[in-house]
Design an enzyme around this catalytic site. Sequence first.
Site, PDB file in Angstrom:
ATOM      1  CG  ASP A   4      -0.404   0.901   4.665  1.00 40.12           C
ATOM      2  OD1 ASP A   4      -1.186   1.540   3.934  1.00 40.12           O
ATOM      3  OD2 ASP A   4      -0.775   0.252   5.658  1.00 40.12           O
ATOM      4  CG  ASP A  46     -10.126   2.702   3.963  1.00 42.73           C
ATOM      5  OD1 ASP A  46      -9.247   3.558   3.748  1.00 42.73           O
ATOM      6  OD2 ASP A  46      -9.919   1.478   3.832  1.00 42.73           O
ATOM      7  CD  GLN A  59      -3.453   4.351   0.789  1.00 42.95           C
ATOM      8  OE1 GLN A  59      -2.302   3.973   0.618  1.00 42.95           O
ATOM      9  NE2 GLN A  59      -4.281   3.730   1.617  1.00 42.95           N
ATOM     10  CE1 TYR A  88      -3.443 -12.987  -1.017  1.00 41.05           C
ATOM     11  CE2 TYR A  88      -1.177 -13.086  -1.814  1.00 41.05           C
ATOM     12  CZ  TYR A  88      -2.094 -13.189  -0.783  1.00 41.05           C
ATOM     13  OH  TYR A  88      -1.668 -13.477   0.491  1.00 41.05           O
ATOM     14  CD1 TRP A  93     -10.095   4.316   8.284  1.00 41.79           C
ATOM     15  CD2 TRP A  93      -8.983   5.838   9.470  1.00 41.79           C
ATOM     16  NE1 TRP A  93      -8.747   4.096   8.080  1.00 41.79           N
ATOM     17  CE2 TRP A  93      -8.041   5.020   8.799  1.00 41.79           C
ATOM     18  CE3 TRP A  93      -8.503   6.871  10.289  1.00 41.79           C
ATOM     19  CZ2 TRP A  93      -6.666   5.208   8.897  1.00 41.79           C
ATOM     20  CZ3 TRP A  93      -7.129   7.054  10.389  1.00 41.79           C
ATOM     21  CH2 TRP A  93      -6.239   6.227   9.705  1.00 41.79           C
ATOM     22  CD  GLU A 137      -6.099  -2.117  10.617  1.00 43.12           C
ATOM     23  OE1 GLU A 137      -6.563  -3.200  11.020  1.00 43.12           O
ATOM     24  OE2 GLU A 137      -6.395  -1.625   9.520  1.00 43.12           O
ATOM     25  CD1 TRP A 154      -3.419   0.137   0.850  1.00 47.06           C
ATOM     26  CD2 TRP A 154      -2.646  -1.948   1.074  1.00 47.06           C
ATOM     27  NE1 TRP A 154      -4.485  -0.730   0.738  1.00 47.06           N
ATOM     28  CE2 TRP A 154      -4.049  -2.004   0.866  1.00 47.06           C
ATOM     29  CE3 TRP A 154      -1.950  -3.145   1.234  1.00 47.06           C
ATOM     30  CZ2 TRP A 154      -4.754  -3.202   0.827  1.00 47.06           C
ATOM     31  CZ3 TRP A 154      -2.654  -4.341   1.183  1.00 47.06           C
ATOM     32  CH2 TRP A 154      -4.036  -4.361   0.977  1.00 47.06           C
ATOM     33  CG  LEU A 155       1.056   5.727  -2.297  1.00 49.00           C
ATOM     34  CD1 LEU A 155       0.142   6.405  -3.299  1.00 49.00           C
ATOM     35  CD2 LEU A 155       1.592   6.745  -1.350  1.00 49.00           C
TER      36      LEU A 155
HETATM   37  C1  GLC Z   1      -7.021   0.256   5.517  1.00 46.97           C
HETATM   38  C2  GLC Z   1      -6.723   1.703   5.893  1.00 46.97           C
HETATM   39  C3  GLC Z   1      -5.807   2.333   4.869  1.00 46.97           C
HETATM   40  C4  GLC Z   1      -4.558   1.484   4.756  1.00 46.97           C
HETATM   41  C5  GLC Z   1      -4.910   0.026   4.423  1.00 46.97           C
HETATM   42  C6  GLC Z   1      -3.717  -0.899   4.464  1.00 46.97           C
HETATM   43  O1  GLC Z   1      -7.734   0.176   4.336  1.00 46.97           O
HETATM   44  O2  GLC Z   1      -7.908   2.431   5.994  1.00 46.97           O
HETATM   45  O3  GLC Z   1      -5.485   3.643   5.234  1.00 46.97           O
HETATM   46  O4  GLC Z   1      -3.709   1.985   3.789  1.00 46.97           O
HETATM   47  O5  GLC Z   1      -5.828  -0.449   5.352  1.00 46.97           O
HETATM   48  O6  GLC Z   1      -3.145  -0.881   5.726  1.00 46.97           O
END
Ligand code: GLC
Length: 438
Positions: free
Chosen positions: A37, A168, A107, A81, A367, A410, A34-35
């Site tokens: 992250d 999200d 993101q 996947y 969130w 998390e 993920w960006l």
């Molecule tokens: C969830 C979070 C998002 C994050 C992703 C991977 O979707 O809302 O911000 O990048 O998880 O951790």
Amino acid sequence: MEHKHLIKICRDVLDLNRNKDHTMPAPHLYPHQWLWDSCFTAIGIRHFDTDRAIREIDSLLEGQWSNGMIPNMIFDGAKRYRADRNVWLSKSSPYSPDHVATSGITQPPLVAEAVMRIGEKLSKTKRVAFYKKVVPKIAFYHEWLMTERDPHEEGLTLQIHPWETGLDNSPPWMGQLHEHSKPWWIALLEKLHLDGLVSLFRRDTRYLPPGERITNTEALIIFDMVRRFKRKSYDITKILHRSLFCIEDVGFNSILARNNSILIDLYKEARMKMPEGLGQKIEKQSSSLQKCWDAQTGFFFSRDFITHDLLKEPTIASLLPLYSGAITKDQANRIVECLMDRKSFGLNHPIPSVPMNGANFDEVRYWQGPSWVNTNWLMIDGLKRYGFHKEASMITEKTLELVNLHGPYEYFSALHGNPLGAADFSWTAALTIDLLSD
Ligand code: GLC
């Protein structure tokens, strides 16, 4: 717990979650790259392995599209996947890369921040070489954001999907989603109580209690949005034409403003010349944050792209302009006042993603209430740059206290501090290392 011991726990998590050149946020729940992250994760990793931190960023940039976009997800190529990759089918856009499958949205743009922080740990020669390699790619990405995502040249960039904000299921987005983006067939499924069928395809509720996540109806709407984007080959003109809604998100734009100013510094440090016109765009973007300010309530809010109405529901995104560095001292004072307010953001375990007195506060839902270490980190950084050192130390201490007690989860309940979401979460581990190393 001793600092050394906590750092060891966090390092172990980052090693466990490692997948070749990148780090998965949490292997079961989020098995891809993920960006934002990767940016947060690299900020922690740089303290013990600069080469790995560089590779994390390189691997992220491998996913960059030929129009400049950096996607929010780069998929693992493993056979198991295939379904994840097919949902997005990035190859339906002529701009997607050939060698990796990605999502078709972005993101929060934190790459410049991560690159600068990694640079701080390198020798001058290595730093300049690293910057020379990655800075043009970051600039290309920011240019894409400030042109393609600002078609009316208003200075604010628009987001087309809630996942682009990183927050999200943030209430203002969910409100708009229900109002403008629910096709008839989803309304029908909901009426017939058949929306639960989607849980057969959901990965998150396989691992986490449904009460912590988005509802089935929301999951269906989100899936439907992706289907529409894919049908339009991720072409923004087609997406915006007859688009049901899109939002200029205040959190996203705040992060862009800060990363734009870091980008200028990176160019200077690498003794490179910025592309023509980029400086003006950056200046305009930064000053345009003021369009999100609501003097009446004393909050920054996201804006509806079409009507220009502010979505007047405070969330953690309303506080992120402090991270931008682009607001006035008075506005910064007001944000700090909100942070300390016991009825809204000043809870026992700050900073809640939605204030306790918000209409949609939910203690455990993702969130919509819980505290997150990444947004705390952004706020701590903003507090320091505006001179609020006492408040920055307080948030740092309270953040570390949670991780120390429960491990790098998390998210956490802002009221009671109990851990929520995935255990062994990468950015929590990485940013804990960063906060401890400061
Ligand atoms: C969830 C979070 C998002 C994050 C992703 C991977 O979707 O809302 O911000 O990048 O998880 O951790």
